[in-house]
Design a protein around this motif. Structure first.
Motif, PDB file in Angstrom:
ATOM      1  N   ALA A 177       0.592  -1.278   0.071  1.00 17.20           N
ATOM      2  CA  ALA A 177       0.112  -0.225  -0.468  1.00 17.20           C
ATOM      3  C   ALA A 177       1.257   1.579   0.192  1.00 17.20           C
ATOM      4  O   ALA A 177       0.650   2.167  -0.843  1.00 17.20           O
ATOM      5  CB  ALA A 177      -1.479   0.449   1.481  1.00 17.20           C
ATOM      6  N   LEU A 178       2.243   0.697   0.392  1.00 20.91           N
ATOM      7  CA  LEU A 178       2.929   2.547   0.844  1.00 20.91           C
ATOM      8  C   LEU A 178       3.911   3.052  -0.001  1.00 20.91           C
ATOM      9  O   LEU A 178       3.961   3.593  -1.403  1.00 20.91           O
ATOM     10  CB  LEU A 178       4.080   2.045   2.189  1.00 20.91           C
ATOM     11  CG  LEU A 178       5.171   3.038   1.343  1.00 20.91           C
ATOM     12  CD1 LEU A 178       4.688   4.268   2.037  1.00 20.91           C
ATOM     13  CD2 LEU A 178       6.246   2.803   2.676  1.00 20.91           C
ATOM     14  N   VAL A 179       3.926   1.200  -1.258  1.00 19.21           N
ATOM     15  CA  VAL A 179       4.607   1.417  -2.718  1.00 19.21           C
ATOM     16  C   VAL A 179       3.838   2.238  -3.193  1.00 19.21           C
ATOM     17  O   VAL A 179       3.935   3.350  -4.016  1.00 19.21           O
ATOM     18  CB  VAL A 179       5.573   0.371  -2.973  1.00 19.21           C
ATOM     19  CG1 VAL A 179       5.594   0.593  -4.085  1.00 19.21           C
ATOM     20  CG2 VAL A 179       6.353   0.157  -1.652  1.00 19.21           C
ATOM     21  N   ASN A 180       1.742   1.982  -3.747  1.00 17.37           N
ATOM     22  CA  ASN A 180       1.844   2.076  -4.420  1.00 17.37           C
ATOM     23  C   ASN A 180       1.237   3.593  -4.024  1.00 17.37           C
ATOM     24  O   ASN A 180       0.626   4.125  -5.161  1.00 17.37           O
ATOM     25  CB  ASN A 180       0.213   1.148  -4.050  1.00 17.37           C
ATOM     26  CG  ASN A 180      -0.667   1.818  -5.107  1.00 17.37           C
ATOM     27  OD1 ASN A 180      -0.883   1.818  -6.763  1.00 17.37           O
ATOM     28  ND2 ASN A 180      -2.213   1.611  -4.520  1.00 17.37           N
ATOM     29  N   ALA A 181       0.845   3.824  -2.679  1.00 13.00           N
ATOM     30  CA  ALA A 181       0.683   5.408  -2.167  1.00 13.00           C
ATOM     31  C   ALA A 181       1.761   6.445  -3.049  1.00 13.00           C
ATOM     32  O   ALA A 181       1.556   7.649  -3.732  1.00 13.00           O
ATOM     33  CB  ALA A 181      -0.159   5.674  -1.102  1.00 13.00           C
ATOM     34  N   ARG A 182       2.783   6.179  -2.580  1.00 13.43           N
ATOM     35  CA  ARG A 182       4.084   6.509  -2.836  1.00 13.43           C
ATOM     36  C   ARG A 182       4.177   6.992  -4.924  1.00 13.43           C
ATOM     37  O   ARG A 182       4.207   8.031  -5.439  1.00 13.43           O
ATOM     38  CB  ARG A 182       5.466   6.262  -2.218  1.00 13.43           C
ATOM     39  CG  ARG A 182       6.780   7.116  -2.398  1.00 13.43           C
ATOM     40  CD  ARG A 182       6.358   8.322  -1.477  1.00 13.43           C
ATOM     41  NE  ARG A 182       7.228   9.035  -1.150  1.00 13.43           N
ATOM     42  CZ  ARG A 182       7.306   9.580  -0.705  1.00 13.43           C
ATOM     43  NH1 ARG A 182       6.484  10.270   0.214  1.00 13.43           N
ATOM     44  NH2 ARG A 182       9.230  10.716  -0.308  1.00 13.43           N
ATOM     45  N   LEU A 183       3.987   5.799  -5.358  1.00 14.75           N
ATOM     46  CA  LEU A 183       4.009   5.379  -6.997  1.00 14.75           C
ATOM     47  C   LEU A 183       2.983   6.585  -7.728  1.00 14.75           C
ATOM     48  O   LEU A 183       2.776   7.543  -8.463  1.00 14.75           O
ATOM     49  CB  LEU A 183       4.202   3.846  -7.464  1.00 14.75           C
ATOM     50  CG  LEU A 183       5.171   2.839  -8.144  1.00 14.75           C
ATOM     51  CD1 LEU A 183       4.871   1.891  -7.874  1.00 14.75           C
ATOM     52  CD2 LEU A 183       6.433   3.495  -7.893  1.00 14.75           C
ATOM     53  N   ARG A 184       1.621   6.958  -6.907  1.00 18.40           N
ATOM     54  CA  ARG A 184       0.465   7.667  -7.716  1.00 18.40           C
ATOM     55  C   ARG A 184       0.992   9.300  -7.221  1.00 18.40           C
ATOM     56  O   ARG A 184       1.272  10.301  -8.085  1.00 18.40           O
ATOM     57  CB  ARG A 184      -0.672   7.193  -6.608  1.00 18.40           C
ATOM     58  CG  ARG A 184      -1.381   5.951  -7.398  1.00 18.40           C
ATOM     59  CD  ARG A 184      -2.739   5.317  -6.922  1.00 18.40           C
ATOM     60  NE  ARG A 184      -2.552   5.268  -5.766  1.00 18.40           N
ATOM     61  CZ  ARG A 184      -3.480   5.436  -4.504  1.00 18.40           C
ATOM     62  NH1 ARG A 184      -4.609   6.224  -4.743  1.00 18.40           N
ATOM     63  NH2 ARG A 184      -3.474   5.438  -3.603  1.00 18.40           N
TER      64      ARG A 184
END
Length: 154
Positions: free
Chosen positions: A62-69
């Motif tokens: 979830a952290l990686v997904n949010a940061r990439l967005r």
């Protein structure tokens, strides 16, 4: 103490290194992958760790997904680069001799504007494709599809 150091580093650097940000996200994904492998192979040290592992994996993803967005929004200009700033990706806004061509995302509130930054960054020229006109092919007997046996040739 750590907060004070982060604030002083933040005041010195108003640019974000895209290479360092992506490397940090890559490490987070690798950590989630290793944890999933340990969980799947029942190699975790105790029952509590085994119970918490799926939650940890989900949190990292979830952290990686949010940061990439968020990186995408900054690249598209929908958000200021300052929102991405963290000690792991802080970099000098102007390139230094010997820099490897890292992409710098500069905050809009930075004294070094994006316009002046573009002048200081040497970009590799894009290869331009030229459209070549090809002469038209004339049909020949050799270009014609093969005639099945027993059929009349044209």
């Amino acid at each position: 103490m750590r907060d004070k150091n982060a604030r002083s580093l933040r005041s010195e650097s108003s640019a974000i290194s895209l290479n360092m940000e992506l490397a940090n996200l890559e490490h987070a994904l690798r950590g989630a992958s290793l944890l999933a492998e340990l969980l799947a192979n029942h190699d975790l040290p105790d029952e509590e760790t085994q119970r918490m592992a799926p939650h940890c994996i989900t949190a990292q993803l979830a952290l990686v997904n949010a940061r990439l967005r968020q990186v995408g929004r900054v690249i598209r200009g929908e958000e200021d680069a300052e929102t991405l700033w963290a000690p792991h990706n802080a970099i000098n806004p102007s390139p230094l001799p010997g820099d490897d061509g890292d992409v710098r995302l500069v905050s809009k509130s930075s004294p070094l504007s994006a316009r002046s930054l573009r002048k200081t960054v040497d970009r590799k020229p894009r290869a331009r494709r030229s459209v070549k006109k090809r002469p038209e092919k004339r049909s020949t007997v050799e270009d014609a599809p093969p005639v099945p046996p027993g059929a009349a040739a044209p």
